[in-house]
Each structure stands twice: as C-alpha cells, then as structure tokens.
Design an enzyme around this catalytic site. Structure first.
Site, PDB file in Angstrom:
ATOM      1  N   ASP A  25       0.732  -1.220   0.131  1.00 56.58           N
ATOM      2  CA  ASP A  25       0.003   0.020  -0.020  1.00 56.58           C
ATOM      3  C   ASP A  25       0.859   1.249  -0.021  1.00 56.58           C
ATOM      4  OD1 ASP A  25      -2.483   1.233  -0.012  1.00 56.58           O
ATOM      5  OD2 ASP A  25      -2.675   1.274   2.206  1.00 56.58           O
ATOM      6  N   HIS A  42       2.124   3.363  -9.094  1.00 57.48           N
ATOM      7  CA  HIS A  42       2.260   1.930  -9.392  1.00 57.48           C
ATOM      8  C   HIS A  42       3.096   1.180 -10.307  1.00 57.48           C
ATOM      9  CE1 HIS A  42      -1.705   2.221  -7.624  1.00 57.48           C
ATOM     10  NE2 HIS A  42      -2.427   2.802  -8.652  1.00 57.48           N
ATOM     11  N   LEU A 136      10.968 -20.757  -4.898  1.00 53.75           N
ATOM     12  CA  LEU A 136      10.132 -19.773  -4.287  1.00 53.75           C
ATOM     13  C   LEU A 136       8.570 -19.843  -5.056  1.00 53.75           C
ATOM     14  CD1 LEU A 136       9.449 -17.143  -2.431  1.00 53.75           C
ATOM     15  CD2 LEU A 136      10.370 -15.690  -4.318  1.00 53.75           C
TER      16      LEU A 136
HETATM   17  C1  IPE Z   1      -5.359  -2.778   0.054  1.00 53.30           C
HETATM   18  O1  IPE Z   1      -4.928  -1.528  -0.338  1.00 53.30           O
HETATM   19  C2  IPE Z   1      -5.379  -3.570  -1.336  1.00 53.30           C
HETATM   20  C3  IPE Z   1      -4.074  -3.750  -2.058  1.00 53.30           C
HETATM   21  C4  IPE Z   1      -2.926  -3.322  -1.569  1.00 53.30           C
HETATM   22  C5  IPE Z   1      -4.218  -4.469  -3.257  1.00 53.30           C
HETATM   23  P1  IPE Z   1      -6.340  -0.311  -0.316  1.00 53.30           P
HETATM   24  O2  IPE Z   1      -5.350   1.203  -0.505  1.00 53.30           O
HETATM   25  O3  IPE Z   1      -6.877  -0.715  -1.570  1.00 53.30           O
HETATM   26  O4  IPE Z   1      -6.858  -0.324   0.796  1.00 53.30           O
HETATM   27  P2  IPE Z   1      -7.881   0.625   1.915  1.00 53.30           P
HETATM   28  O5  IPE Z   1      -8.853   0.915   1.166  1.00 53.30           O
HETATM   29  O6  IPE Z   1      -6.928   1.665   2.458  1.00 53.30           O
HETATM   30  O7  IPE Z   1      -8.305  -0.088   2.785  1.00 53.30           O
HETATM   31  C1  IPE Z   2      -1.814   0.152  -3.417  1.00 55.13           C
HETATM   32  O1  IPE Z   2      -1.407   1.716  -3.362  1.00 55.13           O
HETATM   33  C2  IPE Z   2      -1.732  -0.374  -4.744  1.00 55.13           C
HETATM   34  C3  IPE Z   2      -3.050  -0.904  -5.071  1.00 55.13           C
HETATM   35  C4  IPE Z   2      -4.304  -0.889  -4.283  1.00 55.13           C
HETATM   36  C5  IPE Z   2      -3.439  -1.355  -6.319  1.00 55.13           C
HETATM   37  P1  IPE Z   2      -2.625   2.568  -3.310  1.00 55.13           P
HETATM   38  O2  IPE Z   2      -2.961   2.760  -4.797  1.00 55.13           O
HETATM   39  O3  IPE Z   2      -3.913   2.198  -2.516  1.00 55.13           O
HETATM   40  O4  IPE Z   2      -1.777   3.793  -2.693  1.00 55.13           O
HETATM   41  P2  IPE Z   2      -2.654   4.895  -1.498  1.00 55.13           P
HETATM   42  O5  IPE Z   2      -3.136   4.046  -0.249  1.00 55.13           O
HETATM   43  O6  IPE Z   2      -3.480   5.669  -2.290  1.00 55.13           O
HETATM   44  O7  IPE Z   2      -1.296   5.664  -1.414  1.00 55.13           O
HETATM   45 MG    MG Z   3      -4.193   2.343  -0.564  1.00 57.40          MG
END
Ligand code: IPE
Ligand code: IPE
Ligand code: MG
Length: 252
Positions: A25, A42, A136
C-alpha cells in the site's frame, strides 16, 4: 450444523518466515508527494516487487504472497483500474521468463472471471509454465477478497460432501484459494494503514503482523530485513504460555 475445530496442531517455526504475505500500500501517496500521477506510483511499485522477490529468494523465504488488487479496488476511477490492468499485463510479459529461469513458481489467486479473457489466458499460461518450480512460490492476489475466498471454499466444500451437516476446519481449508501454501508466518502492510482490508482473513489467524509507514515503492530488501528482524524477536505462542515455550527450548 456442527463445525469441528482442528486448530490443535502447533506448527514448527524457524528463523526465516516460510511464508510472507504483503499488502503493498501507498503507491498513490508516494506519487502524489512527488506531484506525479498516481499511476507513476504503481509503475514504481512493480519495481519494488522485483526487488522483494529477489530478496526473498536470497533469504530462503518459500512463499511470498502479494495483494495486488482487491475485490474493492474496482471502486477506483475507471482510468486507474484500466492502467492497473495494463501494468499487470506488461509485468507478466516482462517478468515470467525471468521468474522461470530463477526456479520461481507464479500463482495468481482471486476471482479472475472479471478480468479480460486475454489476461486470464496469460495468467493461465504463466502458471502452467512455472508450475514445476520450487525455489520460491510467488502468489499474486488479484480481484481477491478474504470473504470471497471463504465463501467460494464453503461452496466447494458443501459440493464435495453432499448431504453433510458437519464439517471440520481442514475440510474448508483445503478449498481455499491458497490451499497449496502454509499459512503466512509474517504479514506486512506498508503505507501506514493498520488494517487487513479483506486480505487473507482465514489464513492470518496466527500470523505475526508488521506495519510500516514506508510507502510500497520505497520498500526495499533492507525494509524486508527490518520486518524479518521484528518477526524474529516475537514469541509465537499459538495459544500456549510463555513458560511452556521455555520448557520446550530447554528440551532442545
Ligand atoms: C489494499 O489497499 C489492497 C491492495 C494493496 C491491493 P487499499 O489501499 O485498497 O486499502 P484501503 O482502501 O486503504 O483499505
Ligand atoms: C496500493 O497503493 C496499490 C493498489 C491498491 C493497487 P494505493 O494505490 O492504495 O496507494 P494509496 O494508498 O492511495 O497511497
Ligand atoms: Mg491504499
């Protein structure tokens, strides 16, 4: 209905976690902080995946599970969703040969039926190609949700035992999407949030939880080492007392 609990066996634990599961995240915030579009985060995040996969191979981790796209992430702007899908395709195109050469098995779990048929075919081909690899196992959770997993396993379990009214935990667990892997020893969430966000609900029952403020694109081999060091300092009791563990240590 009677559900019998089978949480009786205490697993063996080692110095290096056998299975590390990560919620990657903070990609969006990493980019926003740099006045870049979220998707740039990303892209950088895919690079971080490469680094962590390599680090896991070197450290002898056997299973690495990565939450890449949750069943709730469809709620994001259409443009971000389609860019994420494109990234997934390019990453598969670029990385699978390398993974195969390094004896890495790739698995993708989640409700894949919502993905483009071409992407589904690419995933199936990558899984087939790397199926025999043992060094792995990298599992990418895509359109995955912990509740979805439990529900699909329950449905399969019911079909496997027609007319049954009693079930054991093992009977359910064998139908979970990741039945091929032991439960995660170490769970990591980057990006500062301290929640599970519908990741592996069943399998995280006894995992050690580690949260870091580091945004995923900045998560490096050193960051992984910090998480593993923290894991090593924990006493995994699995319901027993600290005294029981000390006795076991003495016996060794
Ligand atoms: C959780 O991250 C899902 C992934 C990393 C794929 P999110 O950013 O979507 O989660 P919330 O919305 O903060 O709970
Ligand atoms: C996690 O990073 C990746 C996915 C959920 C695909 P985020 O896109 O949730 O990044 P933040 O949380 O908005 O910074
Ligand atoms: Mg996020």
């Amino acid at each position: 209905m009677i559900f019998k609990s089978s949480t009786a066996v205490v697993p063996e634990v080692g110095e290096v976690p056998r299975h590390v599961a990560i919620i990657m995240d903070g990609n969006g915030r990493w980019a926003t902080k740099r006045f870049m579009p979220r998707v740039a985060g990303h892209v950088k995040g895919v690079e971080a995946v490469r680094g962590v996969v390599e680090a896991c191979v070197v450290r002898g981790v056997e299973y690495l599970t990565l939450f890449a796209f949750s069943s709730e992430n469809w709620r994001r702007p259409q443009e971000e969703v389609s860019l994420l899908m494109k990234l997934f395709v390019t990453a598969l195109e670029r990385e699978v040969a390398k993974m195969h050469a390094n004896d890495i098995r790739l698995k993708v779990v989640g409700d894949l039926s919502r993905f483009d048929p071409k992407l589904q075919e690419m995933i199936a081909a990558a899984e087939r190609r790397t199926a025999g690899n043992r060094r792995l196992t990298v599992t990418v959770c895509a359109n995955y949700g912990g509740r979805w997993d439990i529900m699909q396993a329950a449905a399969k379990m019911a079909r496997a035992h027609p007319g049954a009214t009693e079930f054991t935990e093992d009977q359910l667990a064998e139908h979970l999407a990741m039945a091929y892997a032991p439960e995660p020893d170490l769970f990591i969430r980057t990006g500062g949030e301290q929640r599970i966000s519908n990741f592996l609900l069943w399998q995280l029952a006894y995992s050690e939880l580690y949260f870091t403020d580091t945004y995923w694109p900045d998560f490096s081999a050193e960051s992984l080492d910090l998480a593993i060091a923290s894991y090593r300092n924990r006493e995994r009791r699995f319901g027993r007392t600290g005294e029981q563990l000390a006795e076991k240590e003495k016996a060794l």
